[in-house]
Motif scaffolding. Structure first.
Motif: not given
Length: 155
Positions: A37-54, A94-104
């Motif tokens: 999230l940005t400091l304003q509490g909005e989603p930050a632009v990212s080209g991926f989602k990490r398993a670790r964050v989830t 096993g576990w993927l490390r990263r997926v696209t923002p859409e989950g691919a």
């Protein structure tokens, strides 16, 4: 000062952090948490989602469920489903490390830190909910760690 500080942290967590992450922190379009999230509490632009964050967020909301935070179970359920559906590739993959923002699938590089967080989060989910699926995934993850991440000398 110790108790006052603990009370401030607890109030911040329950009245600011948990609600923010449960609202702006969740991607209701594609599922899972936003990467940041940005400091304003909005989603930050990212080209991926990490398993670790989830997994971090799954731990947080599973623990919050144990502590009685309203809404924690729904968030934890959402995060668990996303982790299982988008990151888990079965016992062979096993576990993927990263997926696209859409989950691919994006990055299948095995990462021991991610696997450790998976076990940690899944264990807390099991403690909070007695969800047998979380327990089974934790043990399947441990099996992968013991085989894929084992020292070549077997020690």
């Amino acid at each position: 000062m110790g108790r006052a500080w603990a009370n401030r942290v607890d109030a911040w967590l329950q009245h600011e952090a948990l609600p923010l992450w449960a609202d702006a922190g969740l991607d209701l379009r594609y599922g899972g948490p936003h990467e940041a999230l940005t400091l304003q509490g909005e989603p930050a632009v990212s080209g991926f989602k990490r398993a670790r964050v989830t997994f971090r967020q799954l731990y947080v909301y599973s623990h919050a469920e144990i502590l009685g935070w309203p809404g924690a179970r729904a968030v934890a359920d959402h995060l668990f489903a996303f982790a299982h559906d988008r990151f888990w590739q079965g016992p062979e993959g096993g576990w993927l490390r990263r997926v696209t923002p859409e989950g691919a699938p994006l990055d299948a590089t095995p990462d021991l830190y991610d696997y450790a967080f998976a076990i940690f989060a899944l264990a807390w989910r099991y403690v909070a909910t007695k969800d047998e699926a979380a327990r089974r995934l934790a043990f399947a993850t441990l099996d992968i760690i013991e085989t894929r991440f084992a020292h070549p000398g077997g020690e």
